[in-house]
Design a protein around this motif. Structure first.
Motif, PDB file in Angstrom:
ATOM      1  N   ARG A 183       0.845  -1.201   0.000  1.00  0.00           N
ATOM      2  CA  ARG A 183       0.000   0.000   0.000  1.00  0.00           C
ATOM      3  C   ARG A 183       0.877   1.247   0.000  1.00  0.00           C
ATOM      4  NH1 ARG A 183      -4.456  -2.253   3.591  1.00  0.00           N
ATOM      5  NH2 ARG A 183      -4.033  -4.475   3.503  1.00  0.00           N
ATOM      6  N   ASP A 252      -3.535   3.965   3.706  1.00  0.00           N
ATOM      7  CA  ASP A 252      -3.262   2.544   3.982  1.00  0.00           C
ATOM      8  C   ASP A 252      -4.223   1.646   3.208  1.00  0.00           C
ATOM      9  OD1 ASP A 252      -4.956   3.917   6.046  1.00  0.00           O
ATOM     10  OD2 ASP A 252      -5.451   1.858   6.554  1.00  0.00           O
ATOM     11  N   ASN A 253      -5.224   2.236   2.578  1.00  0.00           N
ATOM     12  CA  ASN A 253      -6.143   1.438   1.758  1.00  0.00           C
ATOM     13  C   ASN A 253      -5.910   1.663   0.265  1.00  0.00           C
ATOM     14  OD1 ASN A 253      -7.331   0.431   4.056  1.00  0.00           O
ATOM     15  ND2 ASN A 253      -8.988   1.926   4.079  1.00  0.00           N
ATOM     16  N   ASP A 262      -9.253  -2.928  -0.224  1.00  0.00           N
ATOM     17  CA  ASP A 262      -9.767  -2.780   1.139  1.00  0.00           C
ATOM     18  C   ASP A 262     -11.180  -2.209   1.158  1.00  0.00           C
ATOM     19  OD1 ASP A 262      -8.172  -4.006   2.878  1.00  0.00           O
ATOM     20  OD2 ASP A 262      -7.434  -2.225   3.892  1.00  0.00           O
TER      21      ASP A 262
HETATM   22 MG    MG Z   1      -7.422  -1.128   5.512  1.00  0.00          MG
END
Ligand code: MG
Ligand code: AMP
Length: 487
Positions: A183, A252-253, A262
């Motif tokens: 990511r 982070d996604n 995600d």
């Molecule tokens: Mg996530």
């Protein structure tokens, strides 16, 4: 076709070592059983679809068994969540089981979500519930069928394991496939923890494995960043063109591969609404439907910051500058095709904009409008569709413009127009209420609806006999479903 024990592993990420991930064994689910499997995703691993029905399948993907060559690891990363930096995140409930390569030589990460606690679980229990696992499975496979880059889902395994959310639910696992689970937040983690060696190792890993063609460029890292910008611009253009709202675009996604990743409280638009917020924890609408476009660039800037040790700030800025024009070009190209146009004119952006405003004001169903527009000639279609608009005079003015534009576009038969438009305008999308019906049945032990909905969504552009109920606007109860974030 392979049996389950014939998968071949090559765990390249695990070999990066303990600075990047931690060895953790999955925590098995009680009484694991198959909820749904994707034949198309199984084919990516050359797996015989029949193996999904064997008990060992549910045992493997329910955390009871492991291949001898698997090396389950929880990855460490960080990221910007709702604009603020969170210094340590990581796989709190998912494990990278290993990397499998298929007969075509492609590598696929096997990632088991809901596999129990890890060193990165923070306050969480490491589990995923049935409803969110089903939602991730259906969304992955539906987006893929629409031609939108995404991680894939192999299966959902249900269980009798109790999991507490707002109420007691049951635990499940979803097996996610992607060429990489790296990511933006991976790069941010090593940048902000000031670990330049590991950061360089990570950058080399991504470059060699996922962007090898950039090696040939004078500045390979810059070429790689440009490619990431381009892929994100294209992915988000597709989200916007098809009405997909991700809901939690934290860095982070965001996948380093530019794929949808995600899935949380995502939604497809029913009625067109530029301001739609699908995540009920998103009080300010940071990730509202129309904000996805600037947020895509914001996220790329966060990645750019983490890449400043490798690339000059000026070069990064220049690459970031590619995002909006590329986004606009992809978006416009798709919207022209959705309108049945084969040529480009300068005033096309206004034609699209005016239509969306009219749809917004009248709450017109985004998917069905375009589908019906292709059912008939432009003149007949707009005459029929005008009843859906409150501002009929406004719509009539737009329709005159559209008909004139279609006339200038070229000489083709209605049959050609329909075929071309139906190939880009889906009849079936994953409406929240359809997912909700399937989940309610699954929660009471009946998985047939999840399986049927999945089947329908694998061919979204093709009218399927007896499946009319999947191509309807939501009933009143299904219009404003609150999708809980506690997945
Ligand atoms: Mg996530
Ligand atoms: P998400 O919002 O699902 O992208 O998750 C954000 C972070 O919280 C990630 O590091 C997840 O691994 C972690 N997380 C989410 N749910 C859980 C859970 N039930 N148990 C442990 N960690 C979780």
């Amino acid at each position: 076709m392979k049996a389950l024990d014939e998968l071949t592993f090559d765990n390249r990420f695990a070999r990066l070592g303990d600075a990047f991930s931690t060895h953790v064994l999955p925590e098995p689910l009680d009484e694991p059983s198959l909820v749904v499997a994707s034949k198309a995703a199984m084919a990516l691993l050359d797996l015989d679809p029949a193996v999904a029905q064997t008990p060992v399948f549910a045992e493997l993907f329910g955390g009871h068994k492991l291949w001898a060559e698997a090396e389950p690891r929880a990855m460490v990363y960080s990221g910007h969540q709702f604009g603020g930096y969170t210094p340590q995140l990581g796989d709190g409930r998912g494990l990278l089981l290993g990397e499998v390569y298929n007969e075509a030589g492609e590598h696929w990460d096997l990632h088991l979500k809901g596999a129990g606690m890890t060193p990165y679980s923070r306050m969480g229990d490491g589990r995923a519930v049935l409803r969110s696992s089903i939602r991730e499975f259906l969304a992955s496979e539906a987006l893929h069928a629409l031609g939108i880059p995404t991680s894939r889902a192999l299966c959902v395994i249900g269980s009798s394991t109790p999991v507490w959310r707002e109420k007691q639910e049951r635990g499940a696992m979803v097996l996610r496939l992607a060429h990489s689970h790296i990511r933006f937040g991976h790069f941010e983690y090593f940048y902000y923890t000031k670990k330049p060696e590991q950061q360089a190792e990570l950058a080399e890993h991504v470059l060699n494995l996922h962007y090898p063609e950039c090696r040939e460029q004078p500045e390979p890292y810059l070429a790689m960043f440009r490619e990431i910008v381009e892929r994100n611009a294209e992915m988000i253009a597709k989200w916007q063109a098809y009405g997909f709202c991700h809901g939690v675009m934290n860095t982070d996604n965001m996948s380093i591969l530019g794929i949808t990743f995600d899935f949380g409280p995502f939604a497809f638009l029913d009625d067109f609404d530029a301001h739609f917020i699908c995540n009920h924890s998103d009080h300010e609408g940071r990730y509202s439907f129309s904000n996805q476009v600037p947020i895509g660039q914001w996220n790329l800037s966060a990645l750019a910051q983490a890449l400043t040790p490798f690339i000059s700030v000026d070069a990064l800025k220049e690459a970031l500058g590619l995002y909006l024009p590329l986004y606009q070009a992809h978006y416009l190209d798709l919207m022209r095709r959705r309108l049945g146009l084969t040529t480009a004119e300068d005033a096309d952006p206004q034609l699209v904009e005016r239509l969306l405003k009219l749809m917004q004001n009248s709450g017109v169903d985004y998917t069905l409008f375009f589908r019906r527009l292709g059912d008939e000639s432009a003149a007949l279609a707009v005459a029929r569709l005008r009843d859906d608009f409150v501002d009929m005079a406004g719509f009539d003015a737009w329709a005159e413009q559209y008909k004139a534009r279609v006339a200038r576009d070229g000489d083709y038969t209605q049959e050609q127009r329909r075929e071309r438009m139906h190939a880009v305008n889906p009849l079936y999308i994953l409406r929240n209420y359809l997912a909700q019906n399937a989940i309610a049945a699954a929660e009471s032990g009946d998985y047939s609806e999840v399986r049927r909905l999945h089947e329908v969504l694998t061919r979204p552009f093709e009218e399927q006999a007896g499946m009319e109920q999947y191509a309807q606007r939501p009933p009143d109860w299904g219009k404003h479903l609150e999708i809980s974030c506690s997945s």
